[in-house]
Design an enzyme around this catalytic site. Sequence first.
Site, PDB file in Angstrom:
ATOM      1  N   CYS A 224     -34.278 -16.210  49.402  1.00 57.14           N
ATOM      2  CA  CYS A 224     -35.576 -15.698  48.947  1.00 57.14           C
ATOM      3  C   CYS A 224     -35.418 -14.981  47.605  1.00 57.14           C
ATOM      4  O   CYS A 224     -34.639 -14.029  47.489  1.00 57.14           O
ATOM      5  CB  CYS A 224     -36.151 -14.755  50.008  1.00 57.14           C
ATOM      6  SG  CYS A 224     -37.604 -13.870  49.440  1.00 57.14           S
TER       7      CYS A 224
ATOM      8  N   CYS B 154     -36.075 -11.190  47.719  1.00 50.71           N
ATOM      9  CA  CYS B 154     -34.973 -10.485  48.382  1.00 50.71           C
ATOM     10  C   CYS B 154     -33.806 -10.342  47.406  1.00 50.71           C
ATOM     11  O   CYS B 154     -33.172  -9.284  47.335  1.00 50.71           O
ATOM     12  CB  CYS B 154     -34.518 -11.235  49.631  1.00 50.71           C
ATOM     13  SG  CYS B 154     -35.567 -10.978  51.079  1.00 50.71           S
TER      14      CYS B 154
ATOM     15  N   HIS C 258     -37.925  -8.125  53.889  1.00 55.84           N
ATOM     16  CA  HIS C 258     -38.574  -9.435  53.820  1.00 55.84           C
ATOM     17  C   HIS C 258     -39.703  -9.530  54.843  1.00 55.84           C
ATOM     18  O   HIS C 258     -39.470  -9.499  56.051  1.00 55.84           O
ATOM     19  CB  HIS C 258     -37.569 -10.567  54.063  1.00 55.84           C
ATOM     20  CG  HIS C 258     -38.206 -11.921  53.902  1.00 55.84           C
ATOM     21  ND1 HIS C 258     -38.236 -12.596  52.706  1.00 55.84           N
ATOM     22  CD2 HIS C 258     -38.891 -12.687  54.785  1.00 55.84           C
ATOM     23  CE1 HIS C 258     -38.898 -13.738  52.861  1.00 55.84           C
ATOM     24  NE2 HIS C 258     -39.309 -13.820  54.110  1.00 55.84           N
TER      25      HIS C 258
ATOM     26  N   THR D  42     -47.053 -18.676  46.338  1.00 54.61           N
ATOM     27  CA  THR D  42     -45.938 -19.589  46.054  1.00 54.61           C
ATOM     28  C   THR D  42     -44.595 -18.966  46.435  1.00 54.61           C
ATOM     29  O   THR D  42     -43.633 -19.689  46.666  1.00 54.61           O
ATOM     30  CB  THR D  42     -45.895 -19.980  44.563  1.00 54.61           C
ATOM     31  OG1 THR D  42     -45.754 -18.800  43.766  1.00 54.61           O
ATOM     32  CG2 THR D  42     -47.159 -20.723  44.158  1.00 54.61           C
TER      33      THR D  42
ATOM     34  N   HIS E 208     -42.601 -14.075  50.171  1.00 53.49           N
ATOM     35  CA  HIS E 208     -42.150 -12.695  50.420  1.00 53.49           C
ATOM     36  C   HIS E 208     -43.297 -11.848  49.876  1.00 53.49           C
ATOM     37  O   HIS E 208     -43.626 -11.956  48.681  1.00 53.49           O
ATOM     38  CB  HIS E 208     -40.818 -12.451  49.690  1.00 53.49           C
ATOM     39  CG  HIS E 208     -40.279 -11.054  49.805  1.00 53.49           C
ATOM     40  ND1 HIS E 208     -38.943 -10.792  50.078  1.00 53.49           N
ATOM     41  CD2 HIS E 208     -40.871  -9.847  49.640  1.00 53.49           C
ATOM     42  CE1 HIS E 208     -38.751  -9.477  50.092  1.00 53.49           C
ATOM     43  NE2 HIS E 208     -39.909  -8.875  49.822  1.00 53.49           N
TER      44      HIS E 208
ATOM     45  N   HIS F  39     -46.025  -9.705  48.252  1.00 58.56           N
ATOM     46  CA  HIS F  39     -46.080  -8.988  46.973  1.00 58.56           C
ATOM     47  C   HIS F  39     -47.531  -8.789  46.585  1.00 58.56           C
ATOM     48  O   HIS F  39     -48.391  -9.621  46.882  1.00 58.56           O
ATOM     49  CB  HIS F  39     -45.342  -9.752  45.865  1.00 58.56           C
ATOM     50  CG  HIS F  39     -45.765 -11.182  45.741  1.00 58.56           C
ATOM     51  ND1 HIS F  39     -45.333 -12.155  46.616  1.00 58.56           N
ATOM     52  CD2 HIS F  39     -46.600 -11.808  44.868  1.00 58.56           C
ATOM     53  CE1 HIS F  39     -45.881 -13.310  46.286  1.00 58.56           C
ATOM     54  NE2 HIS F  39     -46.666 -13.133  45.233  1.00 58.56           N
TER      55      HIS F  39
ATOM     56  N   HIS G 112     -49.962  -8.390  43.308  1.00 61.89           N
ATOM     57  CA  HIS G 112     -50.118  -8.514  41.859  1.00 61.89           C
ATOM     58  C   HIS G 112     -50.999  -7.364  41.379  1.00 61.89           C
ATOM     59  O   HIS G 112     -52.069  -7.122  41.952  1.00 61.89           O
ATOM     60  CB  HIS G 112     -50.837  -9.820  41.490  1.00 61.89           C
ATOM     61  CG  HIS G 112     -50.112 -11.073  41.868  1.00 61.89           C
ATOM     62  ND1 HIS G 112     -49.382 -11.824  40.960  1.00 61.89           N
ATOM     63  CD2 HIS G 112     -50.013 -11.735  43.043  1.00 61.89           C
ATOM     64  CE1 HIS G 112     -48.878 -12.889  41.569  1.00 61.89           C
ATOM     65  NE2 HIS G 112     -49.251 -12.860  42.832  1.00 61.89           N
TER      66      HIS G 112
HETATM   67  P1  5GP Z   1     -47.750 -15.932  44.201  1.00 60.38           P
HETATM   68  O1  5GP Z   1     -48.180 -17.227  43.587  1.00 60.38           O
HETATM   69  O2  5GP Z   1     -46.767 -16.173  45.342  1.00 60.38           O
HETATM   70  O3  5GP Z   1     -48.865 -15.020  44.579  1.00 60.38           O
HETATM   71  O4  5GP Z   1     -46.982 -15.157  43.070  1.00 60.38           O
HETATM   72  C1  5GP Z   1     -45.630 -15.323  42.767  1.00 60.38           C
HETATM   73  C2  5GP Z   1     -45.424 -14.698  41.417  1.00 60.38           C
HETATM   74  O5  5GP Z   1     -44.049 -14.448  41.251  1.00 60.38           O
HETATM   75  C3  5GP Z   1     -45.878 -15.584  40.259  1.00 60.38           C
HETATM   76  O6  5GP Z   1     -46.856 -14.879  39.479  1.00 60.38           O
HETATM   77  C4  5GP Z   1     -44.592 -15.838  39.481  1.00 60.38           C
HETATM   78  O7  5GP Z   1     -44.787 -15.868  38.090  1.00 60.38           O
HETATM   79  C5  5GP Z   1     -43.717 -14.668  39.912  1.00 60.38           C
HETATM   80  N1  5GP Z   1     -42.288 -14.939  39.898  1.00 60.38           N
HETATM   81  C6  5GP Z   1     -41.658 -16.017  40.453  1.00 60.38           C
HETATM   82  N2  5GP Z   1     -40.325 -15.930  40.280  1.00 60.38           N
HETATM   83  C7  5GP Z   1     -40.114 -14.765  39.597  1.00 60.38           C
HETATM   84  C8  5GP Z   1     -38.922 -14.128  39.113  1.00 60.38           C
HETATM   85  O8  5GP Z   1     -37.794 -14.608  39.265  1.00 60.38           O
HETATM   86  N3  5GP Z   1     -39.077 -12.940  38.471  1.00 60.38           N
HETATM   87  C9  5GP Z   1     -40.321 -12.373  38.276  1.00 60.38           C
HETATM   88  N4  5GP Z   1     -40.340 -11.199  37.615  1.00 60.38           N
HETATM   89  N5  5GP Z   1     -41.463 -12.959  38.717  1.00 60.38           N
HETATM   90  C10 5GP Z   1     -41.348 -14.133  39.368  1.00 60.38           C
HETATM   91 ZN    ZN Z   2     -37.546 -12.112  50.836  1.00 62.97          ZN
END
Ligand code: 5GP
Ligand code: ZN
Length: 108
Positions: free
Chosen positions: A3, A6, A45, A90, A93, A95, A97
């Site tokens: 992950c 993680c 996680h 995507t 885990h 999070h 924004h």
């Molecule tokens: P989701 O689409 O799951 O809501 O958001 C995942 C977010 O994680 C995306 O905005 C993507 O740009 C960000 N992200 C993915 N991999 C990484 C990474 O390795 N480092 C950082 N800082 N952000 C990441």
């Molecule tokens: Zn995780």
Amino acid sequence: MSCIFCRIAAGEIPSPRVLETPDLIAIRDIAPQAPAHLLVIPRRHVESLASLEDASLGGKLLEGVREAARLAGLAEYRLIANTGASAGQTVFHLHFHVLGGRPLGALG
Ligand code: 5GP
Ligand code: ZN
């Protein structure tokens, strides 16, 4: 450990932190959608908000959102938790924004 969040939380992948506490980290999104785009991530996680059963951790995450936004100089911001693939999640885990630094339009 596969992950990505993680691995970032463990320090295995270096990522500058806006904030870190025993329970969470806040980092800048790698592909920012606004001048300020933070991610507030629990160290533990948890797949998504739908599987977060720890209300105490939920409260700490919200407090982390408030503190990370303050540290980033954001008085006004949008808070998003994409929950499930069809909602745009995507990384599976949990999070939050935190987006700000420009006027944000209506949600699509
Ligand atoms: P989701 O689409 O799951 O809501 O958001 C995942 C977010 O994680 C995306 O905005 C993507 O740009 C960000 N992200 C993915 N991999 C990484 C990474 O390795 N480092 C950082 N800082 N952000 C990441
Ligand atoms: Zn995780």
